[in-house]
Design a protein around this motif. Structure first.
Motif, mmCIF file in Angstrom:
data_model
loop_
_atom_site.group_PDB
_atom_site.id
_atom_site.type_symbol
_atom_site.label_atom_id
_atom_site.label_comp_id
_atom_site.label_asym_id
_atom_site.label_seq_id
_atom_site.Cartn_x
_atom_site.Cartn_y
_atom_site.Cartn_z
ATOM 1 N N ILE A 181 -41.676 4.342 38.230
ATOM 2 C CA ILE A 181 -40.388 4.298 38.920
ATOM 3 C C ILE A 181 -39.945 2.851 39.066
ATOM 4 N N LEU A 182 -38.735 2.569 38.631
ATOM 5 C CA LEU A 182 -38.154 1.235 38.833
ATOM 6 C C LEU A 182 -37.316 1.266 40.106
ATOM 7 N N ILE A 183 -37.697 0.453 41.080
ATOM 8 C CA ILE A 183 -36.985 0.379 42.351
ATOM 9 C C ILE A 183 -36.049 -0.813 42.318
ATOM 10 N N ASN B 46 -39.276 -1.145 52.563
ATOM 11 C CA ASN B 46 -40.601 -0.754 53.046
ATOM 12 C C ASN B 46 -40.981 0.633 52.566
ATOM 13 N N TYR B 47 -39.986 1.431 52.186
ATOM 14 C CA TYR B 47 -40.257 2.815 51.798
ATOM 15 C C TYR B 47 -40.927 2.926 50.433
ATOM 16 N N SER B 48 -40.743 1.929 49.586
ATOM 17 C CA SER B 48 -41.227 2.041 48.210
ATOM 18 C C SER B 48 -42.740 2.221 48.146
ATOM 19 N N SER B 49 -43.470 1.608 49.072
ATOM 20 C CA SER B 49 -44.927 1.705 49.036
ATOM 21 C C SER B 49 -45.428 3.088 49.417
ATOM 22 N N SER C 299 -42.301 -0.424 39.830
ATOM 23 C CA SER C 299 -41.892 -1.791 39.544
ATOM 24 C C SER C 299 -40.638 -2.073 40.352
ATOM 25 N N VAL C 300 -40.333 -3.330 40.538
ATOM 26 C CA VAL C 300 -39.184 -3.730 41.343
ATOM 27 C C VAL C 300 -38.329 -4.704 40.551
ATOM 28 N N ALA D 73 -45.988 -6.589 47.784
ATOM 29 C CA ALA D 73 -45.668 -6.970 46.402
ATOM 30 C C ALA D 73 -46.837 -6.733 45.460
ATOM 31 N N GLN D 74 -48.048 -6.906 45.950
ATOM 32 C CA GLN D 74 -49.221 -6.777 45.089
ATOM 33 C C GLN D 74 -49.429 -5.363 44.565
ATOM 34 N N ASN D 75 -48.766 -4.366 45.141
ATOM 35 C CA ASN D 75 -48.962 -2.978 44.727
ATOM 36 C C ASN D 75 -48.070 -2.565 43.560
ATOM 37 N N HIS D 76 -47.129 -3.422 43.170
ATOM 38 C CA HIS D 76 -46.192 -3.064 42.107
ATOM 39 C C HIS D 76 -46.716 -3.489 40.737
ATOM 40 N N GLU D 77 -46.365 -2.711 39.729
ATOM 41 C CA GLU D 77 -46.762 -3.021 38.358
ATOM 42 C C GLU D 77 -46.097 -4.300 37.872
ATOM 43 N N SER D 78 -44.802 -4.403 38.118
ATOM 44 C CA SER D 78 -44.024 -5.562 37.677
ATOM 45 C C SER D 78 -42.997 -5.885 38.746
#
Length: 422
Positions: free
Chosen positions: A11-13, A18-21, A33-34, A47-52
């Motif tokens: 999913i590209l956010i 705060n909801y994305s996590s 990813s963001v 931030a560390q939890n996102h792929e990109s």
């Protein structure tokens, strides 16, 4: 929308939230990813939890956003576009269209995030005829006032957080109102052309609605308390206490409004005012409500709006579950309220000395200080001017509100101000 069970769904956010996590809590295989503007980076959660993470300069064109998203898509295919806040939702829509992915249509995003475009859409569909005009000078406002009665309201056409709103009661107030609105700034707010329209007057409400496949499920109606001068929201009560006929009228009107804007899924937060001519639209948002409204709703009827938003973004169907829960709630079982503190002068907040006492008051569910000690505070000009809030629960709405108001009145706030020569 069907349940989506793609393995390692990506999913590209667009934007930060705060909801994305929470998406991985629904399905641990979901990867996120963001893509966001540079000024949003301080608000990026975990931030560390996102792929990109793609960071773009604030003034980048929509085409640049699309190209960066396409590059990511080539390396790691994107299955969905999500956005939990209104900033840059136009970029989210453009990216989704370029990648042939589901999101709100660009017209819907434009009608929602540009209040002038929304007014034009409602007039075009013969739904509501509140006149509005874009203005960039004092003379433009005077010209509009010749054909419309005072009071008028001046505000940014793409505003947020009640920033830059001015009420104009006579011609002599036009110049000061224009200067105030035109110079208003707030965090995470792009500048936009001002618009003028008649001031709608009456009780104010917001409707919290979850939608799926074009069906709209009304979670409830919040009554809003608004400062009459700045139009900044200073309190809320849930559920709003209304006669059945007016409640049903407001609900139907709002659902019809969402259909006119072609809103088919997701959560919406719609502000309306009940005038002597019936309900009228103020604005709507393609995002969860702020001001602790999800907490008020949960405390009152046990519906977790945010959980439904996350489940839907994760690809789950929510209709059966939300309908069952809404139908089983007893809306009169509890009421919840929130009230904010603010001042009518500029100064420095030195301290709030009885916070523990306020937290321990009967009926108080939460107290929070919004502005840190030693920080400048100003007269009420936007939601960012509010200093603290108290959130309460009671079996009766009027008592929940009264407890919140009394708690705020009892705050021992110490502020310092500079002397002024006259």
């Amino acid at each position: 929308m069907e349940n989506l069970t793609i393995a390692n769904k990506h999913i590209l956010i667009v934007g930060t939230s705060n909801y994305s996590s929470k998406l991985s809590e629904i399905d641990s295989s979901i990867r996120t990813s963001v893509i966001c503007r540079a000024s949003e980076m301080p608000f990026l959660h975990r931030a560390q939890n996102h792929e990109s993470i793609i960071v773009i300069k604030d003034d980048a064109s929509t085409e640049q956003w699309i190209e960066y998203a396409k590059n990511l898509h080539r390396m790691d295919p994107i299955h969905q576009i999500s956005s939990f806040e209104e900033l840059d939702q136009d970029k989210a829509s453009a990216i989704a269209e370029a990648l042939n992915l589901k999101f709100h249509h660009s017209d819907t995003v434009r009608w929602v995030n540009d209040k002038f475009e929304m007014r034009n859409r409602l007039i075009e569909c013969n739904f509501e005829n509140t006149p509005a005009r874009l203005v960039n000078s004092i003379e433009h406002i005077k010209d509009f006032a010749k054909n419309h009665s005072y009071p008028l309201i001046l505000k940014p056409s793409k505003g947020k957080s009640s920033t830059g709103i001015s009420i104009i009661n006579s011609e002599k107030e036009i110049e000061s109102a224009f200067l105030l609105s035109d110079s208003a700034t707030a965090p995470r707010l792009d500048h936009s052309t001002l618009m003028i329209e008649p001031l709608l007057e009456g009780r104010e409400f917001s409707l919290e609605i979850l939608s799926e496949n074009g069906e709209h499920f009304i979670v409830g109606i919040v009554e809003k308390h608004v400062d009459p001068v700045s139009k900044v929201e200073i309190g809320h009560v849930f559920p709003a206490e209304l006669p059945d006929n007016i409640e049903n009228e407001i609900k139907k009107y709002t659902v019809d409004f969402l259909n006119i804007l072609n809103i088919h899924y997701g959560i919406t937060h719609t502000d309306i005012i009940y005038t002597n001519e019936g309900p009228k639209i103020i604005e709507t948002h393609l995002r969860p409500p702020s001001d602790k409204l999800p907490e008020l709703i949960y405390d009152s009827i046990g519906v977790d709006c945010i959980q439904y938003v996350i489940e839907q973004e994760a690809g789950l169907l929510i209709k059966e579950k939300i309908v069952k829960q809404i139908n089983s709630t007893n809306k009169s079982s509890k009421s919840s309220a929130i009230w904010y503190s603010y001042v009518n002068f500029d100064g420095i907040l030195e301290s709030i000395q009885n916070k523990d006492e306020i937290k321990e008051m009967e009926g108080v569910a939460e107290f929070s200080q919004l502005i840190s000690d030693g920080i400048h505070v100003s007269r009420l000009s936007s939601s960012y001017s509010r200093i603290a809030f108290v959130r309460t629960i009671h079996s009766h709405a009027d008592q929940a509100l009264l407890i919140a108001q009394k708690a705020i009145q009892n705050l021992l706030m110490f502020l310092s101000v500079r002397g002024t020569s006259y």
